[in-house]
Motif scaffolding. Structure first.
Motif, short mmCIF file in Angstrom:
data_model
loop_
_atom_site.label_atom_id
_atom_site.label_comp_id
_atom_site.label_asym_id
_atom_site.label_seq_id
_atom_site.Cartn_x
_atom_site.Cartn_y
_atom_site.Cartn_z
N VAL A 71 85.95 31.15 57.23
CA VAL A 71 87.29 31.73 57.06
C VAL A 71 88.29 30.86 57.80
N ASP A 72 89.15 30.17 57.06
CA ASP A 72 90.28 29.49 57.69
C ASP A 72 91.54 30.30 57.41
N ASP A 73 92.68 29.83 57.87
CA ASP A 73 93.92 30.59 57.69
C ASP A 73 94.24 30.80 56.22
N ASN A 74 94.00 29.78 55.40
CA ASN A 74 94.29 29.92 53.97
C ASN A 74 93.43 30.99 53.33
N ALA A 75 92.13 31.02 53.69
CA ALA A 75 91.23 32.02 53.13
C ALA A 75 91.62 33.42 53.58
N ALA A 76 91.98 33.57 54.85
CA ALA A 76 92.37 34.88 55.37
C ALA A 76 93.62 35.39 54.66
N THR A 77 94.61 34.51 54.50
CA THR A 77 95.86 34.91 53.84
C THR A 77 95.62 35.26 52.38
N ALA A 78 94.85 34.43 51.68
CA ALA A 78 94.59 34.67 50.26
C ALA A 78 93.82 35.97 50.05
N THR A 79 92.86 36.27 50.93
CA THR A 79 92.08 37.50 50.80
C THR A 79 92.96 38.72 51.04
N GLN A 80 93.83 38.64 52.03
CA GLN A 80 94.70 39.78 52.32
C GLN A 80 95.65 40.05 51.15
N ILE A 81 96.15 39.01 50.53
CA ILE A 81 97.02 39.18 49.36
C ILE A 81 96.23 39.77 48.20
N LEU A 82 94.99 39.32 48.04
CA LEU A 82 94.17 39.74 46.91
C LEU A 82 93.70 41.18 47.03
N THR A 83 93.21 41.57 48.21
CA THR A 83 92.57 42.89 48.35
C THR A 83 93.12 43.74 49.47
N GLY A 84 93.99 43.19 50.32
CA GLY A 84 94.47 43.95 51.46
C GLY A 84 93.50 43.96 52.62
N LEU A 85 92.40 43.21 52.49
CA LEU A 85 91.37 43.18 53.53
C LEU A 85 91.65 42.02 54.49
N LEU A 86 91.62 42.31 55.77
CA LEU A 86 91.87 41.28 56.78
C LEU A 86 90.53 40.74 57.28
N ILE A 87 90.22 39.50 56.87
CA ILE A 87 88.98 38.87 57.32
C ILE A 87 89.34 37.75 58.30
#
Length: 312
Positions: A244-260
């Motif tokens: 999980v890098d910053d890009n992955a974390a941001t993209a996941t939160q936008i996609l599902t609302g989940l903070l990884i």
């Protein structure tokens, strides 16, 4: 879709051999005993080694691979089977490569199962029956039908660090009940390309383990759920480490609302909250349920060379 057919199946095997020999030891793997060859063949074809006496196991493999009973000593019979499937570890990798690519061409994704199960499923779809021919003949026929007699344009290409990999979680998890050691299945949900080359096909699954949550790599609290993230295998069997890098974390939160986020080490995949970091501080936010089908986005950790297939 138009395929460029320039390299033969033999060339693919040669490149896979080079990949194996380029491991950190920079030397060929040690010779394998007949028992190791037998076990490797069974794992490749059936998914797991077969239990029981050796002679019936060899006879069963001969029926599948040669289409007839073998002759000679037991050692000679096992060596003959080994040679029929490529004569080494690179041959085993080449077989799986061919079937994965055929699956992707026919189904648009790869499906799980042993090599024999996947080959039979392809034959049933394409021919309406499961062939009784020898295994090498069946595989070569499948390659010719799906990619052409000359095979495909396969070559090394660099899968760059930071490449996004879209993943769907196939095993539900709960912060209230998931325990360390629980197995969690992950699946690549969209093809990963290197330019116009297929590197990781959609449908690729792999298993990771739940672990005791550690302190989040981004926030001053522990994650609610955490996985020890195992590498995913590229189409040629090369392990690809994700994180999980910053890009992955941001993209996941936008996609599902989940903070990884990362745990205390790069291989730790942490699930911190549903919503924002502030939401984690609200009452009732200490429980987190991850349902089957939840989508996340991860990133490739470091550059890796993959024998990819030109498919565009």
């Amino acid at each position: 879709m138009k395929y460029t057919r320039t390299l033969t199946a033999t060339a693919i095997a040669v490149m896979l051999l080079a990949l194996i020999l380029s491991a950190p030891c920079l030397s060929a793997p040690p010779p394998m005993s007949s028992t190791e060859m037998l076990t490797t063949l069974e794992k490749t074809l059936y998914g797991n080694p077969v239990e029981g006496a050796i002679i019936p196991r060899v006879a069963a493999l001969e029926a599948v691979i040669l289409g007839k009973a073998g002759e000679g000593t037991l050692t000679e019979r096992v060596s003959r089977l080994w040679d029929q499937l490529g004569g080494g570890r690179e041959g085993v990798l080449s077989l799986d490569y061919k079937i994965k690519l055929a699956q992707w061409i026919v189904n648009g994704k790869i499906k799980q199962g042993s090599l024999m199960e996947r080959l039979a499923a392809l034959e049933d779809v394409l021919f309406g029956y499961v062939s009784k021919e020898s295994l090498p003949a069946r595989i070569e026929r499948m390659v010719e039908i799906t990619t052409g007699i000359d095979g495909v344009d396969a070559a090394y290409a660099k899968l760059a660090a930071g490449t996004a990999v879209k993943v769907v979680i196939r095993t539900g998890m709960k912060s209230s009940s998931t325990r360390p050691g629980d197995k969690v299945v992950l699946e690549v949900s969209e093809d990963v390309y290197i330019g116009d080359r297929l590197a990781i096909p959609s449908g690729t699954q792999w298993t990771s383990e739940a672990a005791d949550p550690t302190k989040s790599g981004r926030y001053d609290l522990k994650n609610l759920l955490e996985l020890i993230l195992e590498p995913v295998l590229a189409i040629d069997g090369t392990p690809v480490r994700l994180y999980v890098d910053d890009n992955a974390a941001t993209a996941t939160q936008i996609l599902t609302g989940l903070l990884i986020c990362q745990g205390d080490r790069p291989e730790r995949l942490g699930f911190f909250a549903l919503g924002t970091a502030v939401d984690r501080l609200l009452p009732g936010s200490k429980n987190l349920d991850i349902i089957n089908g939840t989508k996340i986005i991860l990133s490739v950790r470091e550059d890796v060379s993959v024998v990819s297939a030109k498919v565009k």
